[in-house]
Design a protein around this motif. Structure first.
Motif, PDB file in Angstrom:
ATOM      1  N   ILE A 184      -8.624 -21.789   6.773  1.00 42.44           N
ATOM      2  CA  ILE A 184      -7.640 -20.717   6.644  1.00 42.44           C
ATOM      3  C   ILE A 184      -7.235 -20.590   5.177  1.00 42.44           C
ATOM      4  CG2 ILE A 184      -5.328 -19.915   7.271  1.00 42.44           C
ATOM      5  CD1 ILE A 184      -5.661 -21.188   9.966  1.00 42.44           C
ATOM      6  N   PHE A 185      -7.224 -19.376   4.687  1.00 46.45           N
ATOM      7  CA  PHE A 185      -6.880 -19.138   3.285  1.00 46.45           C
ATOM      8  C   PHE A 185      -6.147 -17.817   3.155  1.00 46.45           C
ATOM      9  CE2 PHE A 185     -11.094 -17.653   4.284  1.00 46.45           C
ATOM     10  CZ  PHE A 185     -11.142 -16.374   3.776  1.00 46.45           C
ATOM     11  N   SER A 186      -5.426 -17.662   2.066  1.00 46.76           N
ATOM     12  CA  SER A 186      -4.690 -16.426   1.782  1.00 46.76           C
ATOM     13  C   SER A 186      -5.293 -15.734   0.578  1.00 46.76           C
ATOM     14  CB  SER A 186      -3.206 -16.721   1.518  1.00 46.76           C
ATOM     15  OG  SER A 186      -2.555 -17.145   2.682  1.00 46.76           O
ATOM     16  N   VAL A 187      -5.347 -14.407   0.664  1.00 53.15           N
ATOM     17  CA  VAL A 187      -5.816 -13.583  -0.448  1.00 53.15           C
ATOM     18  C   VAL A 187      -4.615 -12.805  -0.975  1.00 53.15           C
ATOM     19  CG1 VAL A 187      -7.412 -11.792  -1.206  1.00 53.15           C
ATOM     20  CG2 VAL A 187      -8.088 -13.367   0.632  1.00 53.15           C
ATOM     21  N   TYR A 188      -4.304 -13.009  -2.248  1.00 57.22           N
ATOM     22  CA  TYR A 188      -3.229 -12.269  -2.902  1.00 57.22           C
ATOM     23  C   TYR A 188      -3.833 -11.068  -3.617  1.00 57.22           C
ATOM     24  CZ  TYR A 188       0.008 -16.161  -2.123  1.00 57.22           C
ATOM     25  OH  TYR A 188       0.815 -17.118  -1.551  1.00 57.22           O
ATOM     26  N   VAL A 189      -3.202  -9.925  -3.454  1.00 64.79           N
ATOM     27  CA  VAL A 189      -3.707  -8.662  -4.009  1.00 64.79           C
ATOM     28  C   VAL A 189      -2.603  -8.021  -4.838  1.00 64.79           C
ATOM     29  CG1 VAL A 189      -4.519  -6.350  -3.421  1.00 64.79           C
ATOM     30  CG2 VAL A 189      -5.307  -8.319  -2.089  1.00 64.79           C
ATOM     31  N   TYR A 190      -2.953  -7.525  -6.019  1.00 67.00           N
ATOM     32  CA  TYR A 190      -1.973  -6.838  -6.857  1.00 67.00           C
ATOM     33  C   TYR A 190      -2.433  -5.413  -7.115  1.00 67.00           C
ATOM     34  CZ  TYR A 190      -5.009  -7.278 -10.970  1.00 67.00           C
ATOM     35  OH  TYR A 190      -6.047  -7.171 -11.860  1.00 67.00           O
ATOM     36  N   GLY A 191      -1.525  -4.584  -7.611  1.00 68.46           N
ATOM     37  CA  GLY A 191      -1.849  -3.196  -7.903  1.00 68.46           C
ATOM     38  C   GLY A 191      -0.661  -2.468  -8.499  1.00 68.46           C
ATOM     39  N   ARG A 192      -0.786  -1.171  -8.608  1.00 68.70           N
ATOM     40  CA  ARG A 192       0.273  -0.352  -9.209  1.00 68.70           C
ATOM     41  C   ARG A 192       1.235   0.164  -8.138  1.00 68.70           C
ATOM     42  NH1 ARG A 192      -2.780   4.058 -12.864  1.00 68.70           N
ATOM     43  NH2 ARG A 192      -3.141   4.843 -10.756  1.00 68.70           N
ATOM     44  N   ARG A 193       2.498   0.210  -8.459  1.00 62.55           N
ATOM     45  CA  ARG A 193       3.521   0.848  -7.624  1.00 62.55           C
ATOM     46  C   ARG A 193       3.441   0.388  -6.161  1.00 62.55           C
ATOM     47  NH1 ARG A 193       2.185   6.976  -8.853  1.00 62.55           N
ATOM     48  NH2 ARG A 193       3.852   7.319  -7.321  1.00 62.55           N
ATOM     49  N   LEU A 194       3.407  -0.902  -5.963  1.00 59.66           N
ATOM     50  CA  LEU A 194       3.283  -1.434  -4.605  1.00 59.66           C
ATOM     51  C   LEU A 194       4.494  -1.108  -3.740  1.00 59.66           C
ATOM     52  CD1 LEU A 194       1.633  -4.939  -5.157  1.00 59.66           C
ATOM     53  CD2 LEU A 194       0.555  -2.750  -4.621  1.00 59.66           C
ATOM     54  N   SER A 195       5.645  -0.943  -4.362  1.00 58.09           N
ATOM     55  CA  SER A 195       6.841  -0.615  -3.577  1.00 58.09           C
ATOM     56  C   SER A 195       6.725   0.752  -2.911  1.00 58.09           C
ATOM     57  CB  SER A 195       8.090  -0.663  -4.466  1.00 58.09           C
ATOM     58  OG  SER A 195       7.960   0.232  -5.568  1.00 58.09           O
ATOM     59  N   ASP A 196       5.847   1.612  -3.449  1.00 56.58           N
ATOM     60  CA  ASP A 196       5.666   2.949  -2.867  1.00 56.58           C
ATOM     61  C   ASP A 196       4.766   2.935  -1.634  1.00 56.58           C
ATOM     62  OD1 ASP A 196       7.233   3.939  -4.883  1.00 56.58           O
ATOM     63  OD2 ASP A 196       5.558   4.628  -6.129  1.00 56.58           O
ATOM     64  N   LEU A 197       4.178   1.789  -1.296  1.00 53.57           N
ATOM     65  CA  LEU A 197       3.334   1.713  -0.104  1.00 53.57           C
ATOM     66  C   LEU A 197       4.132   1.911   1.178  1.00 53.57           C
ATOM     67  CD1 LEU A 197       0.923  -1.268  -0.831  1.00 53.57           C
ATOM     68  CD2 LEU A 197       0.249   1.077  -0.305  1.00 53.57           C
ATOM     69  N   GLN A 198       5.426   1.603   1.127  1.00 58.41           N
ATOM     70  CA  GLN A 198       6.314   1.717   2.293  1.00 58.41           C
ATOM     71  C   GLN A 198       5.803   0.892   3.472  1.00 58.41           C
ATOM     72  OE1 GLN A 198       6.648   5.989   2.908  1.00 58.41           O
ATOM     73  NE2 GLN A 198       8.329   6.126   1.447  1.00 58.41           N
ATOM     74  N   ALA A 199       5.229  -0.256   3.148  1.00 54.53           N
ATOM     75  CA  ALA A 199       4.776  -1.168   4.195  1.00 54.53           C
ATOM     76  C   ALA A 199       5.944  -2.038   4.653  1.00 54.53           C
ATOM     77  CB  ALA A 199       3.648  -2.044   3.661  1.00 54.53           C
ATOM     78  N   GLN A 200       5.831  -2.542   5.882  1.00 50.25           N
ATOM     79  CA  GLN A 200       6.846  -3.425   6.443  1.00 50.25           C
ATOM     80  C   GLN A 200       6.202  -4.734   6.886  1.00 50.25           C
ATOM     81  OE1 GLN A 200       9.690  -1.497   9.275  1.00 50.25           O
ATOM     82  NE2 GLN A 200       8.359   0.279   9.077  1.00 50.25           N
ATOM     83  N   ALA A 201       7.007  -5.780   6.865  1.00 48.52           N
ATOM     84  CA  ALA A 201       6.537  -7.059   7.382  1.00 48.52           C
ATOM     85  C   ALA A 201       6.098  -6.893   8.829  1.00 48.52           C
ATOM     86  CB  ALA A 201       7.649  -8.098   7.273  1.00 48.52           C
ATOM     87  N   GLY A 202       4.972  -7.499   9.174  1.00 48.48           N
ATOM     88  CA  GLY A 202       4.420  -7.373  10.520  1.00 48.48           C
ATOM     89  C   GLY A 202       3.342  -6.322  10.640  1.00 48.48           C
ATOM     90  N   GLN A 203       3.242  -5.429   9.658  1.00 48.80           N
ATOM     91  CA  GLN A 203       2.200  -4.391   9.707  1.00 48.80           C
ATOM     92  C   GLN A 203       0.879  -4.947   9.185  1.00 48.80           C
ATOM     93  OE1 GLN A 203       4.267  -1.015   7.635  1.00 48.80           O
ATOM     94  NE2 GLN A 203       3.876   0.036   9.583  1.00 48.80           N
ATOM     95  N   PHE A 204      -0.183  -4.189   9.395  1.00 55.15           N
ATOM     96  CA  PHE A 204      -1.495  -4.600   8.918  1.00 55.15           C
ATOM     97  C   PHE A 204      -2.135  -3.475   8.128  1.00 55.15           C
ATOM     98  CE2 PHE A 204      -2.285  -2.635  13.018  1.00 55.15           C
ATOM     99  CZ  PHE A 204      -3.424  -1.869  12.816  1.00 55.15           C
ATOM    100  N   PHE A 205      -3.056  -3.841   7.283  1.00 60.88           N
ATOM    101  CA  PHE A 205      -3.936  -2.905   6.592  1.00 60.88           C
ATOM    102  C   PHE A 205      -5.364  -3.199   7.029  1.00 60.88           C
ATOM    103  CE2 PHE A 205      -0.299  -2.987   3.767  1.00 60.88           C
ATOM    104  CZ  PHE A 205      -0.203  -1.694   3.283  1.00 60.88           C
ATOM    105  N   ARG A 206      -6.230  -2.235   6.828  1.00 63.83           N
ATOM    106  CA  ARG A 206      -7.669  -2.468   6.959  1.00 63.83           C
ATOM    107  C   ARG A 206      -8.188  -2.662   5.547  1.00 63.83           C
ATOM    108  NH1 ARG A 206      -6.053   1.122  10.874  1.00 63.83           N
ATOM    109  NH2 ARG A 206      -6.685   0.563  13.003  1.00 63.83           N
ATOM    110  N   TRP A 207      -8.741  -3.846   5.290  1.00 60.24           N
ATOM    111  CA  TRP A 207      -9.072  -4.279   3.937  1.00 60.24           C
ATOM    112  C   TRP A 207     -10.581  -4.211   3.714  1.00 60.24           C
ATOM    113  CZ3 TRP A 207      -4.738  -5.969   1.119  1.00 60.24           C
ATOM    114  CH2 TRP A 207      -3.590  -6.238   1.875  1.00 60.24           C
ATOM    115  N   ARG A 208     -10.960  -3.607   2.613  1.00 58.37           N
ATOM    116  CA  ARG A 208     -12.372  -3.550   2.220  1.00 58.37           C
ATOM    117  C   ARG A 208     -12.464  -4.091   0.789  1.00 58.37           C
ATOM    118  NH1 ARG A 208     -16.340  -0.245   4.256  1.00 58.37           N
ATOM    119  NH2 ARG A 208     -14.737   1.026   5.284  1.00 58.37           N
ATOM    120  N   PHE A 209     -13.199  -5.184   0.611  1.00 58.17           N
ATOM    121  CA  PHE A 209     -13.319  -5.821  -0.700  1.00 58.17           C
ATOM    122  C   PHE A 209     -14.635  -5.379  -1.341  1.00 58.17           C
ATOM    123  CE2 PHE A 209     -10.482  -8.367   1.836  1.00 58.17           C
ATOM    124  CZ  PHE A 209      -9.429  -8.597   0.956  1.00 58.17           C
ATOM    125  N   MET A 210     -14.525  -4.742  -2.490  1.00 56.44           N
ATOM    126  CA  MET A 210     -15.656  -4.053  -3.101  1.00 56.44           C
ATOM    127  C   MET A 210     -16.506  -5.013  -3.920  1.00 56.44           C
ATOM    128  SD  MET A 210     -14.902  -1.238  -1.720  1.00 56.44           S
ATOM    129  CE  MET A 210     -16.084  -0.095  -2.424  1.00 56.44           C
TER     130      MET A 210
END
Length: 431
Positions: free
Chosen positions: A223-249
């Protein structure tokens, strides 16, 4: 409300047949079979559009219904759609054969060769049947997720292949009629939702935030965690408990998108997902390099604090299902209780974070160690044991995430403890 809209849409879909069928015109078996074929055909067309809409990932639908409910509708309606499509093909063939006085085989050849767009309709039926078979749990579990996913997406071809047949051969959808206008509007609406949710929104989201891998941190065995950074993350309007579909390029990963919940409440510095290596794709994610581009879709899901109905909560997790539960603990009111089941101490992840959050937020965390049939887990997940750990369980919202067996057993216990269904919240993905 959406259930009423579903039935209203189905009723409007059948109105053209009702208006165009004269009273007393169904007088013999051939006419009855043909009428049944027409009705099931229109129901099948409507259910197909609903199925495509459910999987369009438009935000308004997921916010109002929730990912778990959408998946449930999609599964149940998918089975019904396959039955109705096969009934449509069978009834029409039998009805036409009875009227023409031909055998079923001869009538099938005649329909295939004489009616416009029938070849594409037969192909659509074949694809739909194959997709329906892949939905059988044993078959689905035996297939790699990526193969199942991409074969499943061929169901979009059913809409394309069936469109011509529907409008070319539909006796109730003639140009200039209500049926033609209504069904055209339905198709346009669903296609627009599909393009918006699957193409435009993801492109806009990723161009705005330009996400990249920050680091990969080992959390426990496999088990491992992936930390992701980017611009204006506060504008994502995500909430704890939600999920994203992640594609690593990166090589071997770019062509696959998998759903993973946030394992920490979102902030303006980074997002975190936690992964258990259970296959080739997840094993590759362990070795992601910093600054690899990340393409996401979401946020999705209603497994959030905003869905609570009570002032206190009980959170139940097992395995890597602790990921969204740990994130939720940051958002829920003080006084939450966490029941975290794991096989051994070595299998616990986020223990230090959970202990810190428990102290900071006035919560309780109970670590229930042992295999499923061991005395401690069996007692803790029994009605008596759960009542001892959480005496006011019936007055709490309960959030559950983990293996399907654990979740099912916990829900059964909660129902015995008279916890209302509206207070039980399930994460749609069993990690």
């Amino acid at each position: 409300m959406l259930v009423l809209l579903f039935w209203a849409g189905l009723t409007l879909s059948l109105l053209p047949w009702w208006w165009d069928t004269a009273a007393g015109s169904v007088t013999d078996a051939a006419a009855a079979y043909t009428a049944g074929g027409q009705i099931t055909g229109m129901i099948a067309g409507y259910l197909l559009l609903v199925q495509i809409l459910l999987m369009s990932r438009v935000g308004w639908l997921e916010r109002n219904v929730g990912a778990a409910e959408i998946l449930g509708w999609h599964r149940d309606l998918g089975a019904l759609l396959l039955v109705v499509v096969l009934a449509h093909a069978s009834l029409i063939t039998v009805g036409y054969a009875a009227m023409d006085g031909f055998t079923l085989l001869h009538e099938s050849r005649l329909i295939l060769g004489s009616y416009e767009d029938m070849i594409s309709a037969y192909l659509a039926t074949g694809i739909l049947t194959a997709v329906g078979l892949m939905a059988i749990r044993r078959i689905k579990n035996a297939m790699p997720y990526e193969l199942w996913y991409y074969l499943h997406t061929t169901s979009y071809l059913v809409l394309l292949l069936g469109y011509g047949h529907q409008f070319a051969d539909g006796a109730n959808l003639l140009p200039g009629t209500f049926g033609r206008y209504y069904w055209t509007a339905l198709n346009v609406f669903v296609v627009l939702c599909l393009v918006w949710g699957r193409i435009i929104l993801p492109l806009r989201l990723n161009l705005r935030h330009r996400l990249r891998v920050l680091e990969v941190v080992q959390e426990g065995p496999d088990i491992f965690s992936v930390y992701v950074y980017g611009r204006r993350l506060s504008d994502l309007q995500a909430q704890a408990g939600q999920f994203f579909r992640w594609r690593f390029m990166t090589g071997g990963c770019w062509w696959q998108a998998h759903p993973f919940s946030l394992s920490a409440a979102p902030n303006d510095r980074w997002l975190r997902l936690t992964v258990k290596a259970v296959g080739d794709h997840t094993e590759q994610l362990r070795w992601l390099e910093p600054d690899v581009r990340v393409f996401i879709e979401g946020p999705s899901g209603a497994f959030t604090a905003s869905r609570r109905t009570r002032n206190r909560a009980l959170l139940i997790a097992a395995g890597s299902g602790i990921a969204p539960i740990r994130a939720l603990l940051e958002d829920l009111p003080r006084g939450a209780v966490v029941l975290y089941r794991a096989s051994s101490v070595e299998d616990l992840i986020f223990r230090r974070e959970l202990d810190w959050l428990a102290e900071a937020r006035g919560a309780e965390v109970w670590y229930i160690l042992g295999r499923r049939d061991d005395p401690a887990p069996r007692r803790a997940m029994s009605p008596r044991g759960m009542r001892e750990l959480v005496p006011d369980v019936a007055g709490r919202d309960v959030y559950l995430c983990g293996p399907e067996g654990m979740v099912s057993a916990a829900v059964a216990t909660l129902r015995k403890l008279r916890v209302p269904r509206r207070q039980i919240h399930l994460d749609p993905f069993g990690f």
